[in-house]
Write an enzyme that holds these catalytic residues in place. Structure first.
Site, PDB file in Angstrom:
ATOM      1  N   ASP A  12       0.837  -1.208   0.000  1.00 43.98           N
ATOM      2  CA  ASP A  12       0.000   0.000   0.000  1.00 43.98           C
ATOM      3  C   ASP A  12       0.869   1.256   0.000  1.00 43.98           C
ATOM      4  OD1 ASP A  12      -2.323   1.446  -0.026  1.00 43.98           O
ATOM      5  OD2 ASP A  12      -2.797   1.142   2.099  1.00 43.98           O
ATOM      6  N   ARG A  25      -0.361   9.525 -10.203  1.00 41.80           N
ATOM      7  CA  ARG A  25      -0.495   8.278  -9.416  1.00 41.80           C
ATOM      8  C   ARG A  25       0.175   7.100 -10.115  1.00 41.80           C
ATOM      9  NH1 ARG A  25      -3.994   7.873  -5.201  1.00 41.80           N
ATOM     10  NH2 ARG A  25      -4.090   5.633  -5.329  1.00 41.80           N
ATOM     11  N   SER A  57      -7.451  -5.516  -5.347  1.00 38.42           N
ATOM     12  CA  SER A  57      -8.534  -6.111  -4.570  1.00 38.42           C
ATOM     13  C   SER A  57      -9.843  -6.099  -5.354  1.00 38.42           C
ATOM     14  CB  SER A  57      -8.716  -5.342  -3.251  1.00 38.42           C
ATOM     15  OG  SER A  57      -9.386  -4.111  -3.491  1.00 38.42           O
ATOM     16  N   GLU A  59     -12.315  -4.717  -4.465  1.00 41.46           N
ATOM     17  CA  GLU A  59     -12.873  -3.367  -4.271  1.00 41.46           C
ATOM     18  C   GLU A  59     -12.150  -2.314  -5.120  1.00 41.46           C
ATOM     19  OE1 GLU A  59     -12.263  -5.487  -1.597  1.00 41.46           O
ATOM     20  OE2 GLU A  59     -14.404  -5.966  -1.675  1.00 41.46           O
ATOM     21  N   ASN A  60     -10.979  -2.655  -5.641  1.00 43.78           N
ATOM     22  CA  ASN A  60     -10.212  -1.663  -6.398  1.00 43.78           C
ATOM     23  C   ASN A  60     -10.850  -1.281  -7.748  1.00 43.78           C
ATOM     24  OD1 ASN A  60      -6.989  -2.803  -5.131  1.00 43.78           O
ATOM     25  ND2 ASN A  60      -8.160  -1.014  -4.511  1.00 43.78           N
ATOM     26  N   TRP A  61     -11.851  -2.060  -8.189  1.00 42.53           N
ATOM     27  CA  TRP A  61     -12.601  -1.685  -9.409  1.00 42.53           C
ATOM     28  C   TRP A  61     -13.343  -0.372  -9.211  1.00 42.53           C
ATOM     29  CZ3 TRP A  61     -11.291  -4.582 -13.441  1.00 42.53           C
ATOM     30  CH2 TRP A  61     -10.939  -5.923 -13.247  1.00 42.53           C
ATOM     31  N   SER A 188      -8.336  -4.753   4.792  1.00 39.17           N
ATOM     32  CA  SER A 188      -8.905  -4.459   3.460  1.00 39.17           C
ATOM     33  C   SER A 188      -9.246  -5.740   2.687  1.00 39.17           C
ATOM     34  CB  SER A 188      -7.952  -3.577   2.647  1.00 39.17           C
ATOM     35  OG  SER A 188      -7.667  -2.376   3.320  1.00 39.17           O
TER      36      SER A 188
HETATM   37  C1  IPE Z   1      -5.500  -2.693  -0.325  1.00 34.68           C
HETATM   38  O1  IPE Z   1      -5.160  -1.370  -0.495  1.00 34.68           O
HETATM   39  C2  IPE Z   1      -5.426  -3.411  -1.631  1.00 34.68           C
HETATM   40  C3  IPE Z   1      -4.109  -3.538  -2.200  1.00 34.68           C
HETATM   41  C4  IPE Z   1      -2.983  -3.166  -1.684  1.00 34.68           C
HETATM   42  C5  IPE Z   1      -4.083  -4.180  -3.484  1.00 34.68           C
HETATM   43  P1  IPE Z   1      -6.253  -0.224  -0.674  1.00 34.68           P
HETATM   44  O2  IPE Z   1      -5.497   1.045  -0.750  1.00 34.68           O
HETATM   45  O3  IPE Z   1      -7.144  -0.550  -1.811  1.00 34.68           O
HETATM   46  O4  IPE Z   1      -7.085  -0.338   0.683  1.00 34.68           O
HETATM   47  P2  IPE Z   1      -7.985   0.717   1.428  1.00 34.68           P
HETATM   48  O5  IPE Z   1      -8.994   1.199   0.447  1.00 34.68           O
HETATM   49  O6  IPE Z   1      -7.079   1.827   1.869  1.00 34.68           O
HETATM   50  O7  IPE Z   1      -8.562  -0.029   2.582  1.00 34.68           O
HETATM   51  C1  IPE Z   2      -1.567   0.370  -3.469  1.00 40.37           C
HETATM   52  O1  IPE Z   2      -1.351   1.732  -3.526  1.00 40.37           O
HETATM   53  C2  IPE Z   2      -1.770  -0.233  -4.824  1.00 40.37           C
HETATM   54  C3  IPE Z   2      -3.155  -0.655  -5.122  1.00 40.37           C
HETATM   55  C4  IPE Z   2      -4.142  -0.692  -4.283  1.00 40.37           C
HETATM   56  C5  IPE Z   2      -3.421  -1.093  -6.475  1.00 40.37           C
HETATM   57  P1  IPE Z   2      -2.541   2.773  -3.444  1.00 40.37           P
HETATM   58  O2  IPE Z   2      -2.947   3.156  -4.824  1.00 40.37           O
HETATM   59  O3  IPE Z   2      -3.640   2.251  -2.596  1.00 40.37           O
HETATM   60  O4  IPE Z   2      -1.820   3.996  -2.738  1.00 40.37           O
HETATM   61  P2  IPE Z   2      -2.428   5.001  -1.669  1.00 40.37           P
HETATM   62  O5  IPE Z   2      -3.023   4.187  -0.569  1.00 40.37           O
HETATM   63  O6  IPE Z   2      -3.478   5.798  -2.402  1.00 40.37           O
HETATM   64  O7  IPE Z   2      -1.273   5.823  -1.232  1.00 40.37           O
HETATM   65 MG    MG Z   3      -4.074   2.438  -0.613  1.00 41.78          MG
END
Ligand code: IPE
Ligand code: IPE
Ligand code: MG
Length: 236
Positions: A12, A25, A57, A59-61, A188
Site C-alpha cells: 500500500d 499516481r 482487490s 474493491e479496487n474496481w 482491506s
Molecule cells: C489494499 O489497499 C489493496 C491492495 C494493496 C491491493 P487499498 O489502498 O485498496 O485499501 P484501502 O482502500 O485503503 O482499505
Molecule cells: C496500493 O497503492 C496499490 C493498489 C491498491 C493497487 P494505493 O494506490 O492504494 O496507494 P495510496 O493508498 O493511495 O497511497
Molecule cells: Mg491504498
C-alpha cells in the site's frame, strides 16, 4: 534469524508516494511494480519459501476507470517482462483471486507465466489479483453447496479442512507474518481466513520505498513475538 515459511504483504502507498513527489499516481504504481520485482529476487536470495502480495482487490474496481486500466496495463507489462526474462528468474509464481473478471489476454498470460515458471526451484510467489477474502469464501461456499447438492459431501462431514481446501490458497501454508506498508492498519479484505493466527506488522514506509532490510526488520519483530494459538506456552 528464524525465517517464517510464508510472509503475506499488503503493498500500500503507491498513490501517496507519487503525490509526495507531485507525480501522477501511475508513476507510483510503476515504482511499486519495480519494487515488487526487486523484492521478490531479494526474498528468493534469503531462502524464504512462500510470499503472497496483494496487488489488486475486488474493491479496487471502484477506482476511476483510468487508474484501473492503467493498473491492468501495468500487469500486462509485468507479465510480459516475466516471459521475456524467464531465464534470469529463479522463482515460481501463481495467482489467487477471481481471474474470470480479468481481460482474456491477461488470463492467458497468467496461465502461460505460471506454466513457464513451474519448474523453477526458488521462492513460490503468489500474486493476489482481483482478490477479496469475502469473495474467495463465497466462491468456496458455492462449491461446497454444489457438492452437497450432488451428494458428494454430507453436511455433517464439513470441517475446517473442507473449507480450506476450496479456497484459492488450498496448497499454500497459512502466512505466519502479515506486513502492511504505508501506515494503514487494516486488512482491506485480505486473507481473512488464512491470517487467523498470523502476526501483524505495520510499516510506515510507502510501498515503493519498502526494501528487503525493512522486511528483515519485520521478521526480527516476528521473532520476538510469543505465539500462543489460544494455548499457554509456559510450563505449569
Ligand atoms: C489494499 O489497499 C489493496 C491492495 C494493496 C491491493 P487499498 O489502498 O485498496 O485499501 P484501502 O482502500 O485503503 O482499505
Ligand atoms: C496500493 O497503492 C496499490 C493498489 C491498491 C493497487 P494505493 O494506490 O492504494 O496507494 P495510496 O493508498 O493511495 O497511497
Ligand atoms: Mg491504498
Amino acid at each position: 534469524m528464524n525465517l517464517p515459511e510464508h510472509i503475506a504483504i499488503i503493498m500500500d502507498g503507491n498513490g501517496r508516494w507519487a503525490k509526495k513527489r507531485l507525480l501522477p499516481r501511475m508513476m507510483g504504481h510503476r515504482k511499486g511494480s519495480e519494487n515488487l520485482k526487486k523484492l521478490i529476487n531479494d526474498c528468493d536470495a534469503l531462502g524464504l519459501k512462500h510470499i503472497t502480495f496483494y496487488a489488486f482487490s475486488t474493491e479496487n474496481w471502484k477506482r476511476p476507470q483510468e487508474e484501473v486500466s492503467n493498473l491492468m496495463d501495468l500487469l500486462r507489462e509485468y507479465l510480459n517482462d516475466h516471459i521475456k526474462n524467464e531465464k534470469e528468474n529463479n522463482f515460481k509464481i501463481d495467482f489467487i483471486g477471481d481471474m474470470s473478471r480479468l481481460a482474456p489476454d491477461i488470463q492467458e498470460k497468467m496461465k502461460y507465466v505460471r506454466e513457464l515458471y513451474s519448474a523453477h526451484k526458488g521462492i513460490f510467489v503468489h500474486i493476489a489479483m482481483n482478490y477479496g477474502s469475502r469473495d474467495e469464501i463465497t466462491r468456496a461456499v458455492k462449491r461446497i453447496a454444489e457438492e452437497v447438492k450432488a451428494g458428494d459431501i454430507e453436511p455433517d462431514r464439513i470441517t475446517e479442512e473442507t473449507i480450506a481446501k476450496r479456497l484459492d490458497t488450498k496448497d499454500i501454508p497459512d502466512p505466519e507474518l502479515l506486513i502492511r506498508t504505508s501506515g494503514e492498519q487494516r486488512l482491506s479484505n485480505f486473507l481473512m481466513w488464512q491470517l487467523a493466527y498470523s502476526e501483524f506488522y505495520f510499516s510506515d514506509k510507502l510501498w515503493p520505498d519498502f526494501k528487503v532490510e525493512d522486511l528483515l526488520e519485520a521478521v526480527e519483530s516476528f521473532n520476538n513475538r510469543e505465539r500462543r494459538f489460544g494455548g499457554r506456552n509456559e510450563v505449569k
